[in-house]
Scaffold this active site. Structure first.
Site, PDB file in Angstrom:
ATOM      1  N   HIS A  10       4.959   7.775 -14.026  1.00 30.80           N
ATOM      2  CA  HIS A  10       4.655   8.465 -12.747  1.00 30.80           C
ATOM      3  C   HIS A  10       5.801   8.164 -11.790  1.00 30.80           C
ATOM      4  CE1 HIS A  10       1.539   9.719  -9.524  1.00 30.80           C
ATOM      5  NE2 HIS A  10       2.720   9.624  -8.929  1.00 30.80           N
ATOM      6  N   HIS A  46       8.625   9.763  -8.705  1.00 29.84           N
ATOM      7  CA  HIS A  46       9.137  10.793  -7.796  1.00 29.84           C
ATOM      8  C   HIS A  46      10.639  10.583  -7.652  1.00 29.84           C
ATOM      9  CE1 HIS A  46       5.052  11.858  -6.389  1.00 29.84           C
ATOM     10  NE2 HIS A  46       4.812  10.576  -6.598  1.00 29.84           N
ATOM     11  N   LYS A  95       0.138  18.287 -13.238  1.00 32.86           N
ATOM     12  CA  LYS A  95      -0.389  17.367 -12.230  1.00 32.86           C
ATOM     13  C   LYS A  95      -1.245  18.111 -11.214  1.00 32.86           C
ATOM     14  CE  LYS A  95      -0.678  13.667  -9.636  1.00 32.86           C
ATOM     15  NZ  LYS A  95       0.391  13.012  -8.904  1.00 32.86           N
ATOM     16  N   HIS A 148      -4.346  13.308  -9.151  1.00 38.39           N
ATOM     17  CA  HIS A 148      -4.368  12.439  -7.972  1.00 38.39           C
ATOM     18  C   HIS A 148      -5.822  12.421  -7.519  1.00 38.39           C
ATOM     19  CE1 HIS A 148      -2.507  10.662  -4.223  1.00 38.39           C
ATOM     20  NE2 HIS A 148      -3.800  10.779  -3.933  1.00 38.39           N
ATOM     21  N   HIS A 190      -2.237   6.457 -10.761  1.00 40.64           N
ATOM     22  CA  HIS A 190      -2.158   5.327  -9.814  1.00 40.64           C
ATOM     23  C   HIS A 190      -3.536   4.835  -9.353  1.00 40.64           C
ATOM     24  CE1 HIS A 190      -2.493   8.745  -7.165  1.00 40.64           C
ATOM     25  NE2 HIS A 190      -1.212   9.029  -7.154  1.00 40.64           N
ATOM     26  N   ASP A 195       4.980   5.222  -9.543  1.00 43.06           N
ATOM     27  CA  ASP A 195       4.752   6.005  -8.323  1.00 43.06           C
ATOM     28  C   ASP A 195       5.798   5.643  -7.270  1.00 43.06           C
ATOM     29  OD1 ASP A 195       3.688   7.911  -6.660  1.00 43.06           O
ATOM     30  OD2 ASP A 195       2.004   6.692  -5.989  1.00 43.06           O
TER      31      ASP A 195
HETATM   32  C1  NCD Z   1       3.764  10.161  -3.099  1.00 40.55           C
HETATM   33  C2  NCD Z   1       4.984  10.911  -2.540  1.00 40.55           C
HETATM   34  O1  NCD Z   1       5.561  10.451  -1.545  1.00 40.55           O
HETATM   35  O2  NCD Z   1       5.379  11.926  -3.124  1.00 40.55           O
HETATM   36  N1  NCD Z   1       3.258   9.273  -2.086  1.00 40.55           N
HETATM   37  C3  NCD Z   1       2.473   8.196  -2.262  1.00 40.55           C
HETATM   38  O3  NCD Z   1       2.060   7.587  -1.261  1.00 40.55           O
HETATM   39  N2  NCD Z   1       2.146   7.767  -3.454  1.00 40.55           N
HETATM   40  C4  NCD Z   1       2.750  11.149  -3.586  1.00 40.55           C
HETATM   41  C5  NCD Z   1       1.631  10.540  -4.408  1.00 40.55           C
HETATM   42  O4  NCD Z   1       1.811  10.182  -5.555  1.00 40.55           O
HETATM   43  O5  NCD Z   1       0.527  10.417  -3.865  1.00 40.55           O
HETATM   44 ZN    ZN Z   2       3.002   9.821  -6.920  1.00 40.28          ZN
END
Ligand code: NCD
Ligand code: ZN
Length: 335
Positions: free
Chosen positions: A12, A14, A95, A134, A168, A240
């Protein structure tokens, strides 16, 4: 003292786009063999064309050929079977975000009514495309994940052949669901193994620890630790890691997300060592994910050594977790 991990996977992640992509992506491609790439860009990734172009931008932002971006689409309830059949060639999962629950999720689904989602979920089940979720409602912030458990149960019961990953997870209730439903799995972040809400708001407010889902109670963290440390096969590591520029964190209206990409393996090793469970780290950071997703990652051996590592104060405009602090383990080399 050293420890070698085979093909670590971040299930996971970003990595964003444009300048931010260039700042952060190499931190993961260096030490991971692959990562599930989240699709919550603006606009979100909902077409095969956008997905292929994004994958290309990721690959051309890194010089590594020993890292595989495992791509995902942003769930839409009107994807049809033929579209998904074609998409399956390029994706590892889809997702689902309830609308508005987190960063860049406004285009998510506005109703979690199973009947409204049935068409897409049945097609995904038949095509064996995993569903990543999520799992938060729009209720009181500490109860959002707990309230979502009944939705996870409806999904698990209605689509018994669909692999569903609760992303998460932060609560003991979510951990309990794993034993009850064969087709439910979960990712766990590093930060939710380390912090509770107290660390975020119990003293001076810590914006860099603010994320969705918010960190919960001590007893929740203990349950997460129990399954992560014991090589429990239904959980896998998903950082995450969610970078936001410093001025979007240290401001009025702090963006949600903890940036952990540069330190995850070092701190996981420190944590598993603390609990005398180093022998179970391989399962958590790679083997479980390989079995759950049924795939073989690229070969990569990452060696960590017990040697101090001072975490930089920032990477470009982004402040990492443990900024300026001393870690006990560092990455010695990657083969
Ligand atoms: C994530 C993001 O910033 O893209 N933020 C977070 O607080 N985890 C998005 C997510 O996974 O919820
Ligand atoms: Zn995330």
């Amino acid at each position: 003292m050293t420890l070698t991990l085979n093909s670590p996977l971040d299930m996971h992640l970003h990595v964003r786009d444009n300048d931010m992509l260039k700042t952060v992506v190499h931190l993961s491609t260096y030490s991971f063999a692959g990562a599930i790439i989240m699709p919550n860009l603006v606009p979100p990734i909902t077409t095969i064309k956008a997905l292929k172009a994004y994958k290309q931008r990721i690959l051309s932002s890194t010089c590594k050929d020993d890292f595989e971006p495992l791509m995902t689409l942003f769930f839409k309830s009107d994807y049809d079977y033929e579209f998904l059949k074609e998409a399956k060639k390029y994706i590892s999962a889809i997702k689902l975000y309830p609308s508005g629950v987190t960063t860049n999720s406004l285009d998510g689904v506005s109703s979690m009514d199973v009947e409204k989602l049935r068409g897409t979920l049945e097609a995904m089940s038949e095509l064996e495309i995993p569903l990543l979720v999520h799992g938060e409602t729009s209720g009181f912030v500490m109860d959002r994940e707990k309230e979502f458990c009944s939705i996870y149960e409806q999904f698990a019961i209605n689509f018994p052949n669909l692999k569903i990953v609760m992303e998460h997870i932060t609560t003991a209730q979510s951990v309990a669901l794993l034993d009850r439903y064969e087709n439910l799995y979960a990712t766990i972040t590093l930060h939710h193994l380390l912090i509770t809400l107290d660390d975020v708001i119990g003293g001076m407010l810590k914006p860099h620890l603010f994320c969705k889902p918010i960190a919960k109670r001590v007893e929740d963290k203990e349950e997460l630790l129990r399954v992560a440390l014991s090589a429990y096969p239904k959980v896998m590591f998903g950082s995450d890691s969610a970078p936001h520029p410093k001025d979007k964190k240290e401001c009025c209206g702090c963006a949600a997300g903890v940036f952990t990409a540069p330190i995850v393996l070092q701190v996981l090793t420190q944590l598993f060592e603390k609990y005398d469970k180093l022998e179970n780290l391989q399962a958590f950071v790679s083997d479980n994910a390989q079995k759950i997703y049924n795939f073989k990652p690229l070969n990569k051996k990452v060696t960590l050594e017990k040697k101090e590592f001072i975490v930089p104060n920032s990477y470009g405009s982004v402040v990492p977790m443990f900024a300026g602090e001393k870690l006990l383990w560092s990455i010695k080399g990657v083969l």
